[in-house]
Design a protein around this motif. Structure first.
Motif, PDB file in Angstrom:
ATOM      1  N   THR A 118     -46.304   3.745 -76.154  1.00  0.00           N
ATOM      2  CA  THR A 118     -45.320   3.538 -75.040  1.00  0.00           C
ATOM      3  C   THR A 118     -44.209   4.572 -75.023  1.00  0.00           C
ATOM      4  O   THR A 118     -43.746   4.966 -74.059  1.00  0.00           O
ATOM      5  CB  THR A 118     -44.767   2.080 -75.599  1.00  0.00           C
ATOM      6  N   LEU A 119     -43.715   5.022 -76.272  1.00  0.00           N
ATOM      7  CA  LEU A 119     -42.562   6.008 -76.251  1.00  0.00           C
ATOM      8  C   LEU A 119     -42.931   7.226 -75.682  1.00  0.00           C
ATOM      9  O   LEU A 119     -42.186   7.701 -74.805  1.00  0.00           O
ATOM     10  CB  LEU A 119     -42.520   6.173 -77.857  1.00  0.00           C
ATOM     11  N   ILE A 120     -44.299   7.751 -75.864  1.00  0.00           N
ATOM     12  CA  ILE A 120     -44.338   9.012 -75.247  1.00  0.00           C
ATOM     13  C   ILE A 120     -44.692   8.890 -73.812  1.00  0.00           C
ATOM     14  O   ILE A 120     -44.255   9.754 -73.009  1.00  0.00           O
ATOM     15  CB  ILE A 120     -45.959   9.675 -75.805  1.00  0.00           C
ATOM     16  N   SER A 121     -45.206   7.693 -73.299  1.00  0.00           N
ATOM     17  CA  SER A 121     -45.364   7.444 -71.883  1.00  0.00           C
ATOM     18  C   SER A 121     -44.042   7.495 -71.202  1.00  0.00           C
ATOM     19  O   SER A 121     -43.715   8.000 -70.062  1.00  0.00           O
ATOM     20  CB  SER A 121     -46.132   6.422 -71.660  1.00  0.00           C
ATOM     21  N   LEU A 122     -43.089   6.807 -71.902  1.00  0.00           N
ATOM     22  CA  LEU A 122     -41.681   6.457 -71.163  1.00  0.00           C
ATOM     23  C   LEU A 122     -40.868   7.714 -71.475  1.00  0.00           C
ATOM     24  O   LEU A 122     -40.316   8.055 -70.261  1.00  0.00           O
ATOM     25  CB  LEU A 122     -40.907   5.359 -72.088  1.00  0.00           C
ATOM     26  N   ALA A 123     -41.005   8.546 -72.569  1.00  0.00           N
ATOM     27  CA  ALA A 123     -40.457   9.813 -72.383  1.00  0.00           C
ATOM     28  C   ALA A 123     -40.826  10.642 -71.402  1.00  0.00           C
ATOM     29  O   ALA A 123     -40.118  11.437 -70.687  1.00  0.00           O
ATOM     30  CB  ALA A 123     -40.635  10.553 -73.992  1.00  0.00           C
ATOM     31  N   ALA A 124     -41.951  10.545 -71.244  1.00  0.00           N
ATOM     32  CA  ALA A 124     -42.644  11.674 -70.061  1.00  0.00           C
ATOM     33  C   ALA A 124     -42.288  11.253 -68.531  1.00  0.00           C
ATOM     34  O   ALA A 124     -41.768  12.050 -67.837  1.00  0.00           O
ATOM     35  CB  ALA A 124     -44.310  11.553 -70.129  1.00  0.00           C
ATOM     36  N   LEU A 125     -42.187   9.909 -68.573  1.00  0.00           N
ATOM     37  CA  LEU A 125     -41.821   9.288 -67.177  1.00  0.00           C
ATOM     38  C   LEU A 125     -40.420   9.359 -66.913  1.00  0.00           C
ATOM     39  O   LEU A 125     -40.011  10.037 -65.682  1.00  0.00           O
ATOM     40  CB  LEU A 125     -42.181   7.702 -67.132  1.00  0.00           C
ATOM     41  N   ALA A 126     -39.543   9.293 -67.777  1.00  0.00           N
ATOM     42  CA  ALA A 126     -37.944   9.581 -67.916  1.00  0.00           C
ATOM     43  C   ALA A 126     -37.808  10.945 -67.424  1.00  0.00           C
ATOM     44  O   ALA A 126     -36.722  11.234 -66.723  1.00  0.00           O
ATOM     45  CB  ALA A 126     -37.555   8.989 -68.956  1.00  0.00           C
ATOM     46  N   TRP A 127     -38.410  12.009 -68.290  1.00  0.00           N
ATOM     47  CA  TRP A 127     -38.108  13.059 -67.884  1.00  0.00           C
ATOM     48  C   TRP A 127     -38.640  13.746 -66.618  1.00  0.00           C
ATOM     49  O   TRP A 127     -37.864  14.260 -65.899  1.00  0.00           O
ATOM     50  CB  TRP A 127     -39.051  14.056 -68.798  1.00  0.00           C
ATOM     51  N   GLY A 128     -39.811  13.136 -66.146  1.00  0.00           N
ATOM     52  CA  GLY A 128     -40.277  13.336 -64.542  1.00  0.00           C
ATOM     53  C   GLY A 128     -39.216  12.902 -63.757  1.00  0.00           C
ATOM     54  O   GLY A 128     -39.031  13.561 -62.532  1.00  0.00           O
TER      55      GLY A 128
END
Lengths: 265, 254
Positions: A118-128
């Motif tokens: 979840t963390l990796i997905s959220l981090a990527a999405l938040a950056w994008g």
């Protein structure tokens, strides 16, 4: 504790997730929806306030992602336990040579895997979407995560203990317990916003120090070791209490025949 | 209580009280290697509580349970490795396949050559064709047989079976009874068997314990029980005990 048995129990959860599209989607669905909601609310507030609060996006999205770490860690333990209750498999597990400690360790480890994904997905999405870089916190992210995971573990153990005692009637607590803390834990606003009486409560919650610390790091780049120390100390206390409560409730469940009743409900 | 020198399970003066209600009352019995003992009684007689006490899921109020000569309270994990359990009220995760479920339990029980063993028990229960089926999609009869496979995985020395034929059609129930007899002969597994199906008990059990309000009020081989109660079927005995158990308790105590 037999690590091999812990590994097998973790693998069991992995099998369940691999074969359940709904559970797999759930790992991403709610966090992603929350991120979208908070992200756009934040952008809107920033536009309306014309930048009155510097780094508003960073504070709120950072808080939302870190809150999700805590929430998912707690859910990892409690929902794994409830899953065994719902499918009436709990007796099979505890009639097998499995210790309570091995069972809880497995639920926690699998919870960590879920948190990681979840963390990796959220981090990527938040950056994008919002150009928010979670890793801007640098080294501080590690102690923050450690404290949130320990609190998630403590809350998960406490919630499981309560469900063990009161049965499925108490299962709503699986989702409610973390949100009982949220208003007081200074997740999205500083402790100073709270009235003095509530500030006392806030200071007794370990994650308050994490969220205060996060804002400090993002604002000034300073990592507050005293905050880290307080969070760690309180976490150790709550985890100790949680484990004591779980062992006590498991004993009580054996005393009152609650394990069988929980399975046959 | 009958003394068994080669007892796999010894229950001595076992009592369990829940909030002032005596669920199991000074129950004593033992089971030898290769013996199948039926535990009978009306609903609420204390059968399931007794099974759960033996499994260590419930702590006794007083009394002692020894399995393989060891106290269940102190050596629970070592004991559980050598025994197994199947109940009509317990399921396996529905979205895993039969093979996955059995493989995971084989690992938990430390079964060596797990794949071969799983194939063997699936063949034994005649459900090898269900190997890749998800357990959630099985009929209750098929599920019962998968549960029995799980219970046989670790080649247990003591097997506790809680109504193992409850959801089976007469044909499969008959096969399961024959299978249990066959396993008993070949592997000399001791079994404690609860059922409401008197045919099960007559065909499968060497000895019967009748429970009424937590007490053993009759004990013996099916034939001895029939002679004692002067009835032709165990069902008549069951009904008599269920309706007038109190009188029988007092007669036994006298």
């Amino acid at each position: 504790m037999n690590l091999r048995r812990v590994g097998i129990l973790v693998l069991r959860y992995a099998f369940v997730y691999r074969r359940s599209v709904i559970r797999l989607v759930e790992v991403w669905f709610w966090p992603t929806m929350e991120l979208l909601l908070w992200g756009y609310v934040t952008l809107f507030l920033q536009r309306v306030g014309e930048g009155a609060v510097p780094r508003l996006v960073t504070f709120l999205i950072g808080a939302m992602i870190l809150w999700d770490v805590l929430y998912r860690a707690q859910q990892g333990i409690t929902l794994s336990f409830l899953e065994d209750v719902w499918v009436r498999n709990l007796l099979n597990i505890f009639c097998a040579p499995v210790r309570l400690s091995e069972y809880i360790a497995a639920t926690f480890l699998f919870g960590l895997v879920r948190v990681g994904v979840t963390l990796i997905s959220l981090a990527a999405l938040a950056w994008g979407l919002y150009h928010f870089d979670l890793f801007e916190m640098g080294f501080a992210l590690i102690p923050f995560m450690v404290n949130l995971l320990i609190l998630g573990l403590a809350l998960g153990v406490i919630t499981t203990a309560i469900i063990l005692r009161f049965g499925q009637a108490a299962e709503a607590l699986a989702w409610a317990v973390p949100f009982l803390l949220q208003p007081f834990a200074a997740v999205f606003y500083p402790v100073s916003v709270l009235p003095p009486s509530l500030q006392v409560i806030a200071r007794a919650i370990p994650c308050t120090y994490v969220f205060e610390g996060m804002r400090e790091v993002l604002r000034t780049g300073t990592f507050r070791w005293d905050h880290f120390g307080w969070a760690l100390g309180l976490n150790a206390l709550y985890l100790g209490l949680g484990l004591w409560l779980l062992v006590r409730m498991f004993d009580l469940a054996r005393e009152r025949g609650l394990l069988g009743r929980l399975t046959m409900q | 209580m009958r003394r068994c020198e080669d007892a796999v399970l010894r229950v001595h003066e076992l009592t369990k009280v829940f909030d002032g209600i005596v669920a199991v009352d000074r129950v004593s019995f033992s089971i030898s290697r290769g013996e199948i003992v039926g535990l009978l009684g009306a609903n609420g007689a204390g059968k399931t509580t007794t099974l759960h006490l033996i499994l260590g899921l419930i702590r006794p109020t007083s009394g002692r349970i020894e399995i393989f000569g060891r106290d269940i309270e102190r050596h629970r994990i070592e004991i559980l490795r050598r025994m197994n359990f199947s109940s009509v009220g317990v399921n396996l995760p529905p979205n895993l396949t039969v093979w996955e479920n059995l493989w995971l339990f084989a690992q938990l029980y430390g079964v060596s050559r797990a794949q071969e063993r799983i194939a063997e028990v699936l063949e034994l229960l005649e459900i090898a064709h269900l190997r890749d089926a998800r357990t959630g999609r099985l009929s209750s009869g098929e599920m019962t047989r998968v549960n029995l496979c799980k219970a046989l995985l670790n080649d247990p020395e003591l097997l506790l079976l809680d109504e193992p034929t409850a959801s089976l059609d007469p044909n499969i129930a008959d096969k399961v009874r024959r299978l249990l007899r066959q396993i008993q002969r070949e592997r000399r597994i001791a079994m404690l068997y609860t059922s409401h199906n008197m045919r099960d008990i007559e065909e499968v059990c060497d000895r019967i314990l009748f429970l009424h309000q937590g007490r053993i009020i009759a004990e013996g081989s099916p034939r001895e029980i029939l002679e004692h109660f002067r009835t032709r079927t165990l069902e008549e005995v069951f009904i008599r005990i269920a309706r007038s158990g109190e009188i029988l308790v007092s007669q036994r105590e006298r």
